[in-house]
Motif scaffolding. Structure first.
Motif, PDB file in Angstrom:
ATOM      1  N   TYR A  31     -67.752  58.429 -57.303  1.00  0.00           N
ATOM      2  CA  TYR A  31     -66.647  59.399 -56.734  1.00  0.00           C
ATOM      3  C   TYR A  31     -66.428  59.006 -55.288  1.00  0.00           C
ATOM      4  O   TYR A  31     -65.246  59.328 -54.754  1.00  0.00           O
ATOM      5  N   GLU A  65     -66.596  66.805 -60.682  1.00  0.00           N
ATOM      6  CA  GLU A  65     -67.040  67.829 -62.146  1.00  0.00           C
ATOM      7  C   GLU A  65     -65.975  67.379 -63.031  1.00  0.00           C
ATOM      8  O   GLU A  65     -64.739  66.865 -62.746  1.00  0.00           O
ATOM      9  N   ASP A 123     -62.365  66.278 -61.622  1.00  0.00           N
ATOM     10  CA  ASP A 123     -62.106  66.814 -60.224  1.00  0.00           C
ATOM     11  C   ASP A 123     -63.083  66.120 -59.232  1.00  0.00           C
ATOM     12  O   ASP A 123     -64.335  66.175 -59.298  1.00  0.00           O
ATOM     13  N   LYS A 173     -65.120  68.024 -56.297  1.00  0.00           N
ATOM     14  CA  LYS A 173     -66.173  68.771 -56.753  1.00  0.00           C
ATOM     15  C   LYS A 173     -67.009  67.751 -57.778  1.00  0.00           C
ATOM     16  O   LYS A 173     -68.222  68.299 -58.126  1.00  0.00           O
ATOM     17  N   LEU A 217     -63.599  67.862 -65.825  1.00  0.00           N
ATOM     18  CA  LEU A 217     -62.721  69.298 -66.401  1.00  0.00           C
ATOM     19  C   LEU A 217     -62.760  69.030 -67.960  1.00  0.00           C
ATOM     20  O   LEU A 217     -62.352  70.017 -68.545  1.00  0.00           O
ATOM     21  N   ASP A 267     -57.342  63.504 -55.942  1.00  0.00           N
ATOM     22  CA  ASP A 267     -57.807  64.635 -56.157  1.00  0.00           C
ATOM     23  C   ASP A 267     -58.407  64.656 -57.425  1.00  0.00           C
ATOM     24  O   ASP A 267     -59.377  65.344 -57.735  1.00  0.00           O
ATOM     25  N   PHE A 268     -57.768  63.914 -58.413  1.00  0.00           N
ATOM     26  CA  PHE A 268     -58.282  63.981 -59.767  1.00  0.00           C
ATOM     27  C   PHE A 268     -58.454  62.442 -60.351  1.00  0.00           C
ATOM     28  O   PHE A 268     -57.553  61.402 -59.970  1.00  0.00           O
ATOM     29  N   ILE A 312     -55.026  71.430 -65.098  1.00  0.00           N
ATOM     30  CA  ILE A 312     -55.127  71.529 -63.986  1.00  0.00           C
ATOM     31  C   ILE A 312     -54.148  72.653 -63.114  1.00  0.00           C
ATOM     32  O   ILE A 312     -54.433  73.632 -62.116  1.00  0.00           O
ATOM     33  N   ILE A 365     -53.525  61.955 -58.305  1.00  0.00           N
ATOM     34  CA  ILE A 365     -54.398  61.672 -59.521  1.00  0.00           C
ATOM     35  C   ILE A 365     -54.286  60.138 -59.819  1.00  0.00           C
ATOM     36  O   ILE A 365     -53.310  59.446 -59.856  1.00  0.00           O
TER      37      ILE A 365
END
Length: 446
Positions: free
Chosen positions: A100, A137, A132, A135, A139, A109-110, A166, A48
């Motif tokens: 990204y 995305e 995320d 994805k 969160l 990952d995050f 998470i 992260i």
């Protein structure tokens, strides 16, 4: 002399002698260095990136680096692997600035981005987002406000929210710990019961005493502490102190030993050790009526009670089998059953919120380490959490993700917070001395 016997000293002189074996403590309220000590690698830790959150407003910026607080909280849990700030080749502050591809290249990952703005009236607002990366995305997207002296609290609450989003488990970074310090030697020894943030910052004195203080225990609402003091006629007595008002009540001062208080999950009862009938036994006190129920009646020492999560039973340490082991007894009385069998010394139990895990001080020869008994998969499994030789007093975080305990580093007593898998350990060192008897507090009110 066993550790249990040392904790069950019946006179002030005996206690002072025992404490001397543990090195003189120090009661300074000044916070010393904090260090996250990575003792291994957790292949399951989630990468992260918590990007620095710059101040975007007029006037002075807050002194607290909120992003750093969040990053360190998540890293010391053992569940996340925070990307070092120097490795962040981009510094977005809002979702529209996120590339990204960059964070995929960095194998994250995050991603957490944000900024701090002036909220007026001496307050600041932290606007942050969690993404995320795979994805692409969002969160979380939340704003939190706090005054300058509460920005560490804001950081801890942000880390809690990220942890829960998470992992699906409530975070325990915005919590507090209690511990005992002392300074000086012999008759000049001075003691203090302290409360601090879970990471060791913001220490506050709850009570000072010229007599020994021991065994702090939190009420389930976090508003009271039960503890043992020797100020009443030089004999042990149990007090309950309100942290908000400072008011306190002496609830047990019977002849002989009064020790090891532990609040029930509903806060209405107190488990404790008394020797009023001879040998130290486990009792439960109704805090409304002060009525006592004796749970054990054995030759030897029964001590260190802790409640099961549902309040129906109590775990405790007993040497009834010849050596200290953990037993369990119904909270209303009945037959006790032995819980620990591996090793010849298991004491000072602390129980996870779901009763699936028990951490203990496990001894072998002259070596005492913190060990974890995991019963979540049916077959009990043991693991060692600490590497020291004189580790003691384990205490679970309210979500059981970490264990707080006392240990030694050279000539110094220190506190450690270790992840439940034993991979990540944080050292909490007071500036001028040593510390013992830690207790991790409950969740704070949101």
């Amino acid at each position: 002399m066993t550790r249990i016997q040392r904790r069950l000293a019946t006179t002030r002189a005996w206690l002072i002698a025992c404490l001397a074996l543990l090195l003189p403590f120090a009661a300074s309220a000044q916070q010393g260095g904090l260090e996250i000590d990575i003792v291994g690698g957790n292949a399951q830790a989630l990468p992260i990136a918590v990007v620095p959150m710059p101040y975007q407003g007029s006037g002075a910026a807050p002194e607290t680096d909120v992003a750093r607080v969040v990053r360190e909280d998540l890293s010391r849990s053992g569940q996340f692997r925070g990307l070092p700030e120097q490795d962040m080749i981009e510094r977005p502050t809002r979702g529209g600035e996120v590339n990204y591809a960059t964070w995929r290249t960095l194998r994250q990952d995050f991603l957490v981005v944000g900024r701090v703005v002036d909220a007026g009236g001496g307050a600041y607002r932290v606007e942050y987002e969690l993404f995320d990366v795979a994805k692409q995305e969002r969160l979380l997207g939340i704003a939190m406000t706090g005054r300058a002296n509460a920005m560490r609290d804001v950081g801890h609450q942000i880390a809690d929210a990220i942890y829960e989003k998470i992992l699906g488990v409530r975070g325990a970074f915005w919590t507090r710990i209690a511990y005992v310090t002392s300074t000086g030697t012999g008759d000049a020894t001075r003691y203090a019961l302290m409360v601090a943030d879970a990471d060791g910052h913001n220490p506050q004195v709850v009570v000072r005493s010229t007599e020994p203080l021991m065994s702090p225990s939190w009420s389930p609402d976090g508003r009271r502490l039960a503890y043992v003091s020797f100020e009443h006629n030089n004999n042990s007595a149990i007090y309950i102190q309100d942290l908000g008002t400072g008011a306190r009540e002496r609830v047990a001062s019977f002849r002989g030993i009064n020790s090891s208080p532990a609040f029930s999950p509903d806060g209405n009862r107190l488990a404790l050790t008394l020797s009023r009938s001879g040998s130290p036994e486990i009792y439960v006190m109704d805090l409304g009526s002060k009525a006592l129920t004796q749970l054990t009646s054995q030759m030897g020492i029964d001590t260190e009670p802790v409640w099961s999560a549902d309040g129906r039973s109590i775990y405790f340490t007993s040497d009834r089998g010849g050596r200290p082991q953990v037993y369990q007894v119904p909270a209303t009385g009945g037959s006790a059953t032995r819980v620990t069998f591996q090793g010849n010394y298991n004491a000072s139990p602390t129980v996870s919120f779901d009763d699936s895990k028990i951490a203990v001080a496990q001894g072998s020869g002259n070596v005492y380490r913190i060990a974890l008994l995991d019963r979540s998969l049916g077959t009990p499994r043991w693991s060692t959490l600490s590497p020291g030789s004189l580790d003691e007093s384990p205490s679970f975080a309210p979500n059981a993700s970490m264990v707080l305990y006392a240990g030694r580093e050279g000539a110094r007593g220190v506190l450690y917070a270790v992840s439940a898998d034993g991979r990540v350990r944080q050292r909490l060192v007071l500036a001028d001395g040593n510390v013992r008897e830690p207790a991790w507090g409950p969740y704070r009110q949101r």
